[in-house]
Design a protein around this motif. Structure first.
Motif, mmCIF file in Angstrom:
data_model
loop_
_atom_site.group_PDB
_atom_site.id
_atom_site.type_symbol
_atom_site.label_atom_id
_atom_site.label_comp_id
_atom_site.label_asym_id
_atom_site.label_seq_id
_atom_site.Cartn_x
_atom_site.Cartn_y
_atom_site.Cartn_z
ATOM 1 N N UNK A 351 0.835 -1.209 0.000
ATOM 2 C CA UNK A 351 0.000 0.000 0.000
ATOM 3 C C UNK A 351 0.868 1.256 0.000
ATOM 4 N N UNK A 352 1.993 1.195 0.714
ATOM 5 C CA UNK A 352 2.898 2.362 0.733
ATOM 6 C C UNK A 352 3.513 2.576 -0.647
ATOM 7 N N UNK A 353 3.807 1.507 -1.361
ATOM 8 C CA UNK A 353 4.324 1.630 -2.725
ATOM 9 C C UNK A 353 3.257 2.209 -3.657
ATOM 10 N N UNK A 354 2.018 1.805 -3.446
ATOM 11 C CA UNK A 354 0.924 2.350 -4.255
ATOM 12 C C UNK A 354 0.803 3.852 -4.043
ATOM 13 N N UNK A 355 1.051 4.298 -2.812
ATOM 14 C CA UNK A 355 0.987 5.727 -2.509
ATOM 15 C C UNK A 355 2.030 6.512 -3.307
ATOM 16 N N UNK A 356 3.173 5.899 -3.592
ATOM 17 C CA UNK A 356 4.203 6.579 -4.388
ATOM 18 C C UNK A 356 3.664 6.910 -5.770
ATOM 19 N N UNK A 357 2.995 5.938 -6.385
ATOM 20 C CA UNK A 357 2.415 6.181 -7.705
ATOM 21 C C UNK A 357 1.296 7.212 -7.648
ATOM 22 N N UNK A 358 0.504 7.164 -6.584
ATOM 23 C CA UNK A 358 -0.563 8.155 -6.436
ATOM 24 C C UNK A 358 0.018 9.549 -6.236
ATOM 25 N N UNK A 359 1.105 9.632 -5.478
ATOM 26 C CA UNK A 359 1.764 10.925 -5.261
ATOM 27 C C UNK A 359 2.338 11.465 -6.558
ATOM 28 N N UNK A 360 2.901 10.582 -7.374
ATOM 29 C CA UNK A 360 3.465 11.009 -8.661
ATOM 30 C C UNK A 360 2.390 11.577 -9.584
ATOM 31 N N UNK A 361 1.139 11.144 -9.391
ATOM 32 C CA UNK A 361 0.042 11.656 -10.210
ATOM 33 C C UNK A 361 -0.707 12.798 -9.566
ATOM 34 N N UNK A 362 -0.191 13.317 -8.446
ATOM 35 C CA UNK A 362 -0.862 14.413 -7.746
ATOM 36 C C UNK A 362 -0.604 15.739 -8.442
ATOM 37 N N UNK A 363 -1.332 16.756 -8.011
ATOM 38 C CA UNK A 363 -1.221 18.084 -8.620
ATOM 39 C C UNK A 363 0.197 18.646 -8.507
ATOM 40 N N UNK A 364 0.836 18.440 -7.348
ATOM 41 C CA UNK A 364 2.181 18.978 -7.129
ATOM 42 C C UNK A 364 3.181 18.392 -8.117
ATOM 43 N N UNK A 365 3.159 17.095 -8.277
ATOM 44 C CA UNK A 365 4.124 16.435 -9.173
ATOM 45 C C UNK A 365 3.797 16.716 -10.639
ATOM 46 N N UNK A 366 2.528 16.789 -10.984
ATOM 47 C CA UNK A 366 2.152 17.094 -12.370
ATOM 48 C C UNK A 366 2.491 18.541 -12.728
ATOM 49 N N UNK A 367 2.435 19.431 -11.741
ATOM 50 C CA UNK A 367 2.880 20.812 -11.974
ATOM 51 C C UNK A 367 4.372 20.842 -12.289
ATOM 52 N N UNK A 368 5.143 20.045 -11.549
ATOM 53 C CA UNK A 368 6.580 19.941 -11.827
ATOM 54 C C UNK A 368 6.824 19.370 -13.220
ATOM 55 N N UNK A 369 6.009 18.388 -13.608
ATOM 56 C CA UNK A 369 6.130 17.805 -14.952
ATOM 57 C C UNK A 369 5.826 18.850 -16.018
ATOM 58 N N UNK A 370 4.814 19.675 -15.787
ATOM 59 C CA UNK A 370 4.461 20.733 -16.741
ATOM 60 C C UNK A 370 5.614 21.709 -16.923
ATOM 61 N N UNK A 371 6.212 22.141 -15.813
ATOM 62 C CA UNK A 371 7.339 23.074 -15.881
ATOM 63 C C UNK A 371 8.493 22.465 -16.675
ATOM 64 N N UNK A 372 8.743 21.192 -16.454
ATOM 65 C CA UNK A 372 9.836 20.525 -17.164
ATOM 66 C C UNK A 372 9.543 20.414 -18.650
ATOM 67 N N UNK A 373 8.341 20.024 -19.011
ATOM 68 C CA UNK A 373 7.986 19.878 -20.427
ATOM 69 C C UNK A 373 8.036 21.227 -21.140
ATOM 70 N N UNK A 374 7.571 22.275 -20.480
ATOM 71 C CA UNK A 374 7.607 23.606 -21.097
ATOM 72 C C UNK A 374 9.031 24.119 -21.248
ATOM 73 N N UNK A 375 9.921 23.659 -20.379
ATOM 74 C CA UNK A 375 11.311 24.090 -20.453
ATOM 75 C C UNK A 375 12.200 23.177 -21.275
ATOM 76 N N UNK A 376 11.666 22.030 -21.698
ATOM 77 C CA UNK A 376 12.450 21.065 -22.477
ATOM 78 C C UNK A 376 11.619 20.595 -23.670
ATOM 79 N N UNK A 377 11.631 21.369 -24.723
ATOM 80 C CA UNK A 377 10.844 21.008 -25.912
ATOM 81 C C UNK A 377 11.358 19.732 -26.570
ATOM 82 N N UNK A 378 12.595 19.327 -26.252
ATOM 83 C CA UNK A 378 13.184 18.146 -26.872
ATOM 84 C C UNK A 378 12.707 16.822 -26.290
ATOM 85 N N UNK A 379 11.953 16.867 -25.190
ATOM 86 C CA UNK A 379 11.425 15.621 -24.621
ATOM 87 C C UNK A 379 10.422 15.046 -25.612
ATOM 88 N N UNK A 380 10.666 13.808 -26.055
ATOM 89 C CA UNK A 380 9.872 13.218 -27.124
ATOM 90 C C UNK A 380 8.567 12.608 -26.666
#
Length: 626
Positions: A351-380
Motif C-alpha cells: 500500500x505504501x508503494x501504491x501511494x508513491x504512484x498516487x503521489x506522482x500523479x498528484x497536482x504537485x508532481x504534475x505541476x513539476x512535470x508541466x514546468x519541465x515539459x515547457x522548459x524542455x521542448x526536446x522531450x519526445x
C-alpha cells in the motif's frame, strides 16, 4: 496477559491505524483537486472508519507533542520525517491536544478535513487554524491550545507571565551578560605571564557598560613578511633576521628531477584510462535509481521501508525537475512491479508503494512535470507516453488539466493520444474539461472525446456545438470528420447551420466525405427542413451537390422535382433551385440521372432544353474526361 490488557492493547492498535489513515487523507486532499475521485473515496472511507471506532471505544483524546501523539500515555504516532508529519502539524498550530467526541458526525469530519486542507496549503497562517475550526462549526472535534494551558496555570497569586517578567527574560536577546568579576577573568583568552604582562599574540576581549561582549582587539605586534606570511616582531629578532633584506629564492621544477618517479607503468596507465572512461560514463540518475532499488530490497523493517518510500518520492520529483523523464518513468515502473510482487505477502508495504504512484500523479508532481515539459521542448512523445503509462485512472483528472498548461504542440498531442487511449472507461473525468473557461482546454477535450468516439463521449460533444469560440467549433468539425461513429454525422448536420461561412462549408464537406446511408439521411433531413431555405445560396448549392453525389438514384426524384416546378412569375428562389438541381445532377453518376437529363434535351421548354443539354455535356466530361 489479562482480558483487560488485551482489550487495551487492541484499543491502542486501532488508534494507531486511524491516525495513520488520518495523516494519509490529509496528505491526499491537500495534493489532489477536490473533484478528483480519489480524495472523495478516501474521505468517505476514513469517515466511516472513524465513526465506527468512536462507537467502539467512545471518546478519543489525543495529546500532541512536538513530534509524537499519545493516547492514554501510550505513543500512537511518531513523525519520522517531514513527509510523515502529523504531530508537528498540530503542534505548529499551537495545539497541545485534540479530541474526537462521541457526538462526531460525518459532516464534522468533512468540515475538519477542509480546514486541514487549507491549513496544510497555507502553513504560514497556522495561527488561524483554531479560529477556522470554530468558524466551521465543528462540534464533534475539540482542541486544547497553549493558551488554554497558560490560563489553567493560575494558582493563587502565581502567574507564569509575571514570573517570567520578574527575571527579565528577553527571548530576542541572546548576547551574554557578565558581571564585573567575570569580565576581569575573561579579559584575555591567554593567562598573564610571570611578569604580569600580556603575552604576544593574545586576543583582548572588551565589554560595554552593561557587561556584554562588544569587540575583540587584534594583536598589534605583527609584521608582514615579503612572502606574504605574518610573524611577530619577537620571533624575527630572535632568529637574527631583523636587519636582513628580503632574499630571492630560486625554485626548481621537481618534475624534471623526479621524472622517472612520476612515470606510470603500462598497467597503471591502462587502469587510469579505465578510471577516466568509467568516470565519463557515470550516470548520476541511473546510479541513484540503482541505490534506491537496493535499499528497497534489503529493508526488513516496516518503518525503514516507509522511510525509503519517502526518499523515493523526493528522488522522483528531483528526476522530473531535472528533465529525466525516462529515469523517472523507469523508477515508477520498478515501484509498480515491486508492489505487485509483495502485495500478497506484505499488503501494508505494498500500500505504501501504491501511494508513491498516487503521489506522482498528484497536482504537485504534475505541476513539476508541466514546468519541465515547457522548459524542455526536446522531450519526445515516446518517453512522455512511457512515463504517463505508470499512472492509473486516479491521475486522469490532473493529466487532463495539463492540456491547458503545456506550451509545445508535440506534448499536447501526446497527451491527447494518451487520454483518448486511457480515458475510454473514464469519459466523465475527461468530459469535465468541456465546461472549462479556457477555450484551448475545451478544444483539446473535444479532440480526446472525438478520438474516443463512443456514444457517451459524443453526448458531451453536443454541448459545444454553440460554443462562443470559433476555434472550439472548428476543432469539433475537424475531429468529427475522422470519427467512425454515425452519431458524429448528426452533430455535423447541426454544424451546417453555424454562423461562420467557412465552418458551414467545412461541415458539409465532412458529411460528403463520410458518404454512406447515414450521411445521405442527414443531408436529406437538412434539405427537407424549413431552416434549409435560411442558409446562404452557396451552402444550399453545396448541400444539393452532396445530396446528389451520395444519394445516386434516390436523389434524382427530389432534384427532378426542383427542375420541373413551374415558375411563371420568374421567382428568383425557384430559378436558383432549378439551376442548382441541374448542377447537382451533373455530379450524379447514376443511369437514372442520365436518362432524365437526356429526356429534357427534347423538352418543348427552351430554358429546360438549354440547361439539360449543358448538364449532359458537363456530366460526360466529369465522368469520361475531355
Amino acid at each position: 496477559m489479562t482480558t483487560t490488557d488485551t482489550h487495551a492493547g487492541q484499543n491502542i492498535d486501532d488508534i494507531k491505524l486511524i491516525l495513520r489513515d488520518f495523516h494519509k487523507i490529509i496528505k491526499v486532499i491537500s495534493m489532489y483537486p477536490e473533484n478528483n475521485p480519489l480524495p472523495q473515496s478516501m474521505k468517505r472511507s476514513f469517515s466511516d472508519k472513524l465513526i465506527e471506532l468512536i462507537k467502539k471505544h467512545g471518546h478519543i483524546e489525543i495529546t500532541v507533542g512536538k513530534d509524537k501523539l499519545t493516547y492514554c500515555k501510550e505513543t500512537v504516532y511518531i513523525d519520522r520525517s517531514r513527509e510523515e508529519r502529523l504531530a508537528g502539524l498540530f503542534f505548529d498550530a499551537g495545539l497541545n491536544g485534540f479530541s474526537f467526541k462521541e457526538s462526531l458526525e460525518i459532516d464534522d469530519i468533512y468540515k475538519l478535513l477542509d480546514v486541514l486542507k487549507n491549513y496544510v496549503n497555507a502553513p504560514h497562517r497556522a495561527e488561524e487554524f483554531v479560529n477556522s475550526i470554530w468558524e466551521a462549526g465543528i462540534t464533534g472535534f475539540t482542541v486544547t491550545t497553549v493558551e488554554d494551558v497558560n490560563l489553567a496555570a493560575y494558582d493563587g497569586d502565581f502567574r507564569i507571565q509575571e514570573f517570567l517578567e520578574s527575571y527579565n527574560v528577553d527571548k530576542e536577546d541572546r548576547n551574554p551578560v557578565l558581571s564585573e568579576e567575570y569580565q576581569s577573568l575573561f579579559s584575555y583568552i591567554e593567562a598573564d605571564d610571570e611578569d604580569g604582562e600580556v603575552p604576544a599574540g593574545s586576543v583582548r576581549i572588551e565589554f560595554d557598560d552593561e557587561g556584554r561582549v562588544s569587540q575583540t582587539a587584534e594583536p598589534e605586534n605583527l609584521i608582514d613578511d615579503p612572502d606574504g606570511s605574518l610573524h611577530t616582531v619577537e620571533a624575527v629578532e630572535a632568529m637574527g633576521f631583523a636587519d636582513l633584506p628580503p632574499a630571492k629564492i630560486n625554485i626548481y621544477d621537481t618534475n624534471l628531477l623526479l621524472d622517472d618517479e612520476y612515470r606510470l607503468s603500462a598497467e597503471e596507465e591502462e587502469l587510469m584510462k579505465q578510471m577516466v572512461t568509467d568516470d565519463a560514463l557515470f550516470d548520476m540518475y541511473e546510479s541513484t535509481s540503482a541505490l534506491l532499488k537496493e535499499l528497497f530490497r534489503h529493508e526488513t523493517e516496516l518503518n525503514g521501508f516507509f522511510e525509503t518510500a519517502g526518499i523515493c518520492e523526493k528522488i522522483l520529483k528531483e528526476f522530473i525537475l531535472a528533465g529525466k523523464i525516462i529515469e523517472a518513468g523507469l523508477l515508477l515502473q520498478y515501484v509498480r512491479e515491486l508492489d505487485e510482487n509483495i502485495r500478497g505477502e506484505k499488503p501494508q508495504w505494498a500500500e505504501r508503494l501504491k501511494e508513491i504512484n498516487l503521489t506522482a500523479g498528484s497536482r504537485d508532481y504534475l505541476t513539476a512535470l508541466t514546468e519541465t515539459l515547457n522548459g524542455h521542448s526536446g522531450i519526445g512523445a515516446d518517453e512522455l507516453l512511457r512515463y504517463l503509462d505508470n499512472f492509473g485512472w486516479e491521475a486522469l483528472s490532473g493529466i487532463t488539466d495539463l492540456l491547458g498548461e503545456l506550451e509545445h504542440h508535440l506534448h499536447r498531442d501526446t497527451l491527447c493520444n494518451y487520454l483518448s487511449s486511457r480515458g475510454r472507461d473514464k469519459v466523465t473525468i475527461i468530459a469535465r474539461s468541456i465546461t472549462d473557461k479556457r477555450w484551448y482546454v475545451v478544444r483539446n477535450a473535444v479532440i480526446i472525446l472525438a478520438r474516443i468516439g463512443d456514444e457517451q463521449a459524443l453526448s458531451y460533444l453536443k454541448k459545444v456545438i454553440r460554443h462562443d469560440q470559433l476555434q472550439v467549433r472548428r476543432e469539433l468539425v475537424n475531429s468529427l470528420e475522422e470519427c467512425p461513429n454515425e452519431t458524429a454525422l448528426e452533430i455535423l448536420g447541426v454544424m451546417v447551420y453555424d454562423p461562420d461561412d467557412d465552418l458551414r462549408r467545412a461541415a458539409v464537406e465532412a458529411i460528403v466525405r463520410r458518404r454512406g446511408q447515414k450521411a445521405f439521411e442527414v443531408i436529406t433531413d437538412i434539405i427537407n427542413a424549413d431552416s434549409f431555405r435560411s442558409l446562404a445560396r452557396e451552402n444550399q448549392r453545396q448541400l444539393l451537390n452532396a445530396y446528389s453525389i451520395i444519394g445516386g438514384d434516390h436523389a434524382v426524384e427530389y432534384l427532378s422535382g426542383l427542375i420541373l416546378r413551374a415558375n411563371p412569375l420568374k421567382d428568383a428562389t425557384l430559378a436558383f433551385f432549378r439551376e442548382a438541381a441541374f448542377e447537382a445532377l451533373t455530379l450524379n453518376r447514376s443511369e437514372k440521372s442520365e436518362k432524365f437529363l437526356l429526356k429534357l434535351t427534347s423538352s418543348w421548354r427552351p430554358q429546360l432544353k438549354h440547361l439539360a443539354t449543358a448538364a449532359i455535356k458537363k456530366r460526360r466530361e466529369i465522368i469520361y474526361g475531355g
